[in-house]
Design an enzyme around this catalytic site. Structure first.
Site, mmCIF file in Angstrom:
data_model
loop_
_atom_site.group_PDB
_atom_site.id
_atom_site.type_symbol
_atom_site.label_atom_id
_atom_site.label_comp_id
_atom_site.label_asym_id
_atom_site.label_seq_id
_atom_site.Cartn_x
_atom_site.Cartn_y
_atom_site.Cartn_z
ATOM 1 C CD GLU A 127 24.347 41.666 37.329
ATOM 2 O OE1 GLU A 127 25.412 41.274 37.866
ATOM 3 O OE2 GLU A 127 23.227 41.373 37.752
ATOM 4 C CG PHE A 183 15.161 43.667 48.689
ATOM 5 C CD1 PHE A 183 16.231 43.188 49.427
ATOM 6 C CD2 PHE A 183 14.811 43.008 47.523
ATOM 7 C CE1 PHE A 183 16.944 42.075 49.016
ATOM 8 C CE2 PHE A 183 15.514 41.881 47.105
ATOM 9 C CZ PHE A 183 16.577 41.419 47.860
ATOM 10 C CD GLN A 184 17.905 42.855 44.710
ATOM 11 O OE1 GLN A 184 17.074 42.934 43.817
ATOM 12 N NE2 GLN A 184 18.785 41.877 44.788
ATOM 13 C CE LYS A 204 8.596 44.422 39.759
ATOM 14 N NZ LYS A 204 8.811 43.392 40.790
ATOM 15 C CG MET A 232 52.088 45.708 33.315
ATOM 16 S SD MET A 232 53.519 45.889 32.231
ATOM 17 C CE MET A 232 52.714 46.023 30.640
HETATM 18 C C1 LIG Z 1 40.800 45.339 37.541
HETATM 19 C C2 LIG Z 1 42.266 45.583 37.616
HETATM 20 N N1 LIG Z 1 42.948 45.295 38.749
HETATM 21 C C3 LIG Z 1 44.272 45.502 38.796
HETATM 22 C C4 LIG Z 1 44.957 46.005 37.721
HETATM 23 C C5 LIG Z 1 46.455 46.244 37.801
HETATM 24 N N2 LIG Z 1 47.162 45.400 36.833
HETATM 25 C C6 LIG Z 1 47.566 45.859 35.634
HETATM 26 S S1 LIG Z 1 48.312 44.698 34.709
HETATM 27 C C7 LIG Z 1 48.160 43.545 35.925
HETATM 28 C C8 LIG Z 1 48.669 42.150 35.744
HETATM 29 C C9 LIG Z 1 47.941 41.419 34.689
HETATM 30 O O1 LIG Z 1 48.319 40.071 34.763
HETATM 31 P P1 LIG Z 1 47.839 39.027 33.705
HETATM 32 O O2 LIG Z 1 46.378 39.171 33.482
HETATM 33 O O3 LIG Z 1 48.312 37.686 34.089
HETATM 34 O O4 LIG Z 1 48.522 39.530 32.360
HETATM 35 P P2 LIG Z 1 50.092 39.639 32.017
HETATM 36 O O5 LIG Z 1 50.541 40.987 32.460
HETATM 37 O O6 LIG Z 1 50.794 38.543 32.740
HETATM 38 O O7 LIG Z 1 50.134 39.509 30.543
HETATM 39 C C10 LIG Z 1 47.523 44.079 37.042
HETATM 40 C C11 LIG Z 1 47.245 43.359 38.280
HETATM 41 C C12 LIG Z 1 44.189 46.309 36.571
HETATM 42 N N3 LIG Z 1 44.739 46.837 35.470
HETATM 43 N N4 LIG Z 1 42.865 46.074 36.533
#
Ligand SMILES: Cc1ncc(C[n+]2csc(CCOP(=O)(O)OP(=O)(O)O)c2C)c(N)n1
Lengths: 180, 568
Positions: free
Chosen positions: B50, B112-113, B162, B474
């Site tokens: 979802e 439930f749910q 529902k 990042m």
């Molecule tokens: C749902 C979620 N969890 C954690 C983060 C923290 N976060 C920001 S950028 C990043 C790394 C992203 O890595 P990747 O998808 O490989 O992209 P890249 O930075 O290597 O281009 C993380 C873990 C986030 N923004 N969103």
């Protein structure tokens, strides 16, 4: 500084929850919040005392779809009332003291038992605070305050807009008695 | 006409112009799924999770400007929507979510749910409803769409028990205009504010326009350009403002903020007037508020009054719809020039060009910046780009200039990894165009990788470009800069993405050198009858420059070092 806001809100399920949730998530400190009915069954009225920037609070409240009108009445001449019920422990000596204090504060003894009385005092916050300070050495057993309700003085009126009643027709509009 | 609640929901969706909805069935929403069989004109897209449905509805909304629709069952179905709803909320994206709920007599019994979905989503929706009575259903859906798309748009959730879906009533569509006593979105600015704004605009010597998402949402691109050209005012863009003005315009400074261009950030810090148009001074664009644009007066135009004075005190606060307000200002404006200021800005631009990695010859490694630059070339700069979150998102923002509104869709406010691919599916289905590209990191892609199934089943012609650096890039960059290179929990073992795509019957390729990039992009462009995937295996230890560390002064950027002979 404490700020007082008066808000008209739709009397629908969950509106109090929306307001409370807003205050929590925006980190606004609520000093007191009272809700009650108005002359219209579809509109409730809140008096909110906050320790936060009133303008910010007002704008955030307006973002809630169910909030109809918000006024910052802090600096408007107004009547503010808080009501307290105070259960005091008494004996033959102190019973008289309590009665005397009630006279001074125009409070009432609304219940009396062999060892306790309930004092009802109405007024602005300061008055109630002074009264409780004087009762404390005598022996406060239990206390409850309603929180402040406020109305501005003079001709200005904060009432639900009329068109609202006209448009609702036969919708139940999620309206339930006593839902707030 | 007597209809069930379920049928009323679908009748109302049709009247709102909905063509496609993204969802996942379950017990509490089954009556509505059953009713769908009577409404073949409403296309339902079965997602795999979802969260994907909410992102697809969001992507659809951002790409088309129309309201996106997601449907889920009660309990876990509804809670799975939450990340997507919060994402839409932060970026003011209009979506309507319809969730099933346990029957009204069971509400509150831990049935439930059962989940208190209106409670859970209260802080992340613009508004939400729990419908107790089938009589309220039609106008509630109508109100939900109205609230989602007007004013500052946002997500609205309608929770329908529902028994309300099963209840039968006489259906009459509420044709009258919606009047909500507590909801009156503002339109025009007050005359006094317009007058004061004009005075400041005329007397400014170093003005900068800060163009945000509001430019796109309000459809004010033309007015904004006219404003900028008349007053010779340079324009800095927020991430979500990209596309609001053509980025090749000589007055465009590119993106501002944490990974913004040198010229944009320096212009802001040296400005004497900031014209904040439909933006909200997020901490990622201001850096340290104490040293932010210290000598600038601020004119702040936003449709949401609560944004004004929230982070930055405005000298001229204007609450209104940006396009309407600009049309109030424009007829009364004089032509102005700012020669010295523009000369200064051109100097900053030249310095940035010299440091720019795109202008450096790196032959031995595949750099993400080069991939995106070449992608821009091979798509004539005209693709609809949907990104995920991370370094690749910032490189996209830096190296893929956008010329038209609604061509960059990205999760800005919430920074939701996993947004990219599902949002691209939603965008492609809304636009019915094959030039939608999802640029994703190997990390974020795997958060919603499951939607490959949806793309394959519905034959959605999206192009997926994985910028695969084997790291949560990042985060790795922050570890390199601020945590002494302790790369904890950022290296990633990845599957063979090409094989994985092929398992879904999705054509896929891997690219490891720069000379293959353009051909691969063209190959992907040539496939228009379904999804296609390219795995770009890029340099692992690359850095997004410039960077303003969180909370630092906006002018204190960590700049890319001047080029060394071998590139980075
Ligand atoms: C749902 C979620 N969890 C954690 C983060 C923290 N976060 C920001 S950028 C990043 C790394 C992203 O890595 P990747 O998808 O490989 O992209 P890249 O930075 O290597 O281009 C993380 C873990 C986030 N923004 N969103």
């Amino acid at each position: 500084m404490k700020q007082t806001l008066v808000a008209l809100v739709e009397n629908k399920p969950g509106v109090l929850n929306r307001v409370a949730s807003l205050f929590r998530r925006r980190n606004f400190n609520i000093d007191s919040l009272t809700v009650g009915r108005t002359e219209s069954p579809e509109v409730s009225r809140m008096t909110i005392v906050v320790d936060a920037d009133a303008e910010k609070v007002q704008k955030q409240l307006y973002k809630l779809v169910n909030v109809i009108q918000v006024e910052d009445v802090t600096d408007t001449p107004n009547v503010s009332r808080d009501l307290a019920l105070i259960k005091v422990q008494v004996n033959n000596e102190t019973r008289g003291q309590v009665t005397q204090l009630c006279d001074i504060f125009r409070a009432h003894i609304v219940d009396a038992g062999p060892d306790t009385v309930i004092v009802e005092v109405t007024g602005n916050e300061d008055k109630i605070t002074s009264m409780t300070e004087l009762l404390r050495p005598i022996g406060i057993l239990e206390m409850v305050r309603t929180g402040v309700v406020t109305m501005t003085r003079g001709d200005a009126v904060l009432a639900p807009p009329e068109f609202y009643f006209a448009t609702n027709g036969n919708r139940s509009n999620g309206f339930r008695q006593n839902v707030l | 006409m007597k209809l069930t609640g379920a049928e009323i929901i679908l009748e109302c969706l049709i009247r709102e112009g909905v063509e496609v909805m993204f969802g996942y069935p379950g017990g509490a929403i089954l009556p509505t799924y059953d009713a769908m069989t009577k409404y073949p004109q409403l296309r339902h897209v079965l997602v795999r999770h979802e969260q994907g449905a909410a992102h697809m509805a969001d992507g659809y909304a951002r790409a088309t400007g129309k309201v996106g629709v997601a449907i889920a069952t009660s309990g876990p179905g509804a809670t799975n929507l939450v990340t997507g709803i919060a994402t839409a909320m932060m970026d003011s994206s209009p979506i309507v979510c319809i969730t099933g709920q346990v029957p009204t007599p069971a509400i509150g019994s831990d049935a439930f749910q059962e989940t208190d979905v209106t409670g859970v989503t209260l802080p992340v929706t613009k508004h939400n409803y729990l419908v107790y009575d089938v009589e309220d259903l039609a106008y509630t859906i109508k109100e939900a769409f109205h609230i989602a798309r007007t004013g500052r748009p946002g997500p609205v959730l309608v929770d329908v028990p529902k028994d309300v879906q099963n209840a039968v009533t006489e259906f009459e569509y509420p044709e009258d205009e919606i009047i909500l006593p507590g909801y009156r979105p503002p339109q025009a600015a007050e005359e006094e504010q317009v007058r004061v704004a004009l005075e400041l605009i005329e007397s400014a010597e170093r003005p900068v326009i800060l163009a945000g998402h509001g430019v796109i949402m309000s459809g004010a691109s033309r007015e904004l350009l006219q404003f900028a050209e008349m007053t010779q005012t340079p324009i800095a863009l927020t991430l979500l403002g990209k596309g609001g003005v053509p980025e090749h315009h000589p007055l465009s400074l590119g993106m501002m903020g944490m990974h913004g261009t040198g010229q944009a950030n320096l212009a802001i810090q040296n400005a004497d007037l900031l014209l904040a148009f439909g933006m909200r001074f997020d901490d990622r664009v201001t850096g340290n508020l104490k040293t932010y644009a210290p000598n600038a007066r601020k004119i702040h135009i936003d449709i949401d009054s609560s944004e004004i004075h929230k982070n930055v005190r405005a000298d001229v606060p204007i609450v209104g719809d940006l396009k309407t307000v600009l049309n109030q200002l424009l007829p009364r404006m004089k032509r102005i020039e700012h020669k010295a200021w523009m000369a200064q800005i051109r100097d900053w631009m030249e310095d940035a060009d010299e440091r720019d990695i795109v202008n450096q010859n790196v032959s031995n490694r595949l750099l993400a910046a080069h991939v995106i630059h070449d992608m821009w070339t091979a798509t004539n700069g005209d693709a609809i780009i949907v990104t995920d979150v991370g370094q690749h998102q910032m490189w996209e923002a830096q190296y893929y200039p956008h010329e038209r509104p609604h061509t960059l869709l990205t999760s800005g406010g919430l920074g939701t990894m996993g947004f990219g691919m599902p949002a691209a599916i939603g965008a492609a289905m809304g636009l019915k165009q094959p030039n939608v590209w999802a640029i994703v990191g190997d990390g974020g892609f795997q958060m919603t990788i499951t939607e490959l199934g949806t793309a394959a089943q519905e034959r959605v012609p999206i192009n997926i470009a994985i910028i695969n650096n084997g790291y949560l890039g990042m985060v790795r960059q922050w570890q390199e800069f601020f945590y002494e290179e302790r790369y904890n929990a950022t290296p990633m073992f990845n599957p063979d993405f090409v094989k994985l795509a092929e398992a879904y019957s999705i054509p896929a390729r891997r690219v490891t050198t720069r000379d293959e990039v353009i051909a691969a992009v063209e190959w992907a462009n040539s496939i228009t009858d379904g999804p296609v995937l390219i795995d770009f295996v890029v340099e692992k230890h690359d850095i997004v420059y410039p960077m303003v560390p969180a909370g630092a002064d906006l002018h204190n950027m960590i700049r890319r070092p001047m080029p060394s002979p071998d590139g980075i």
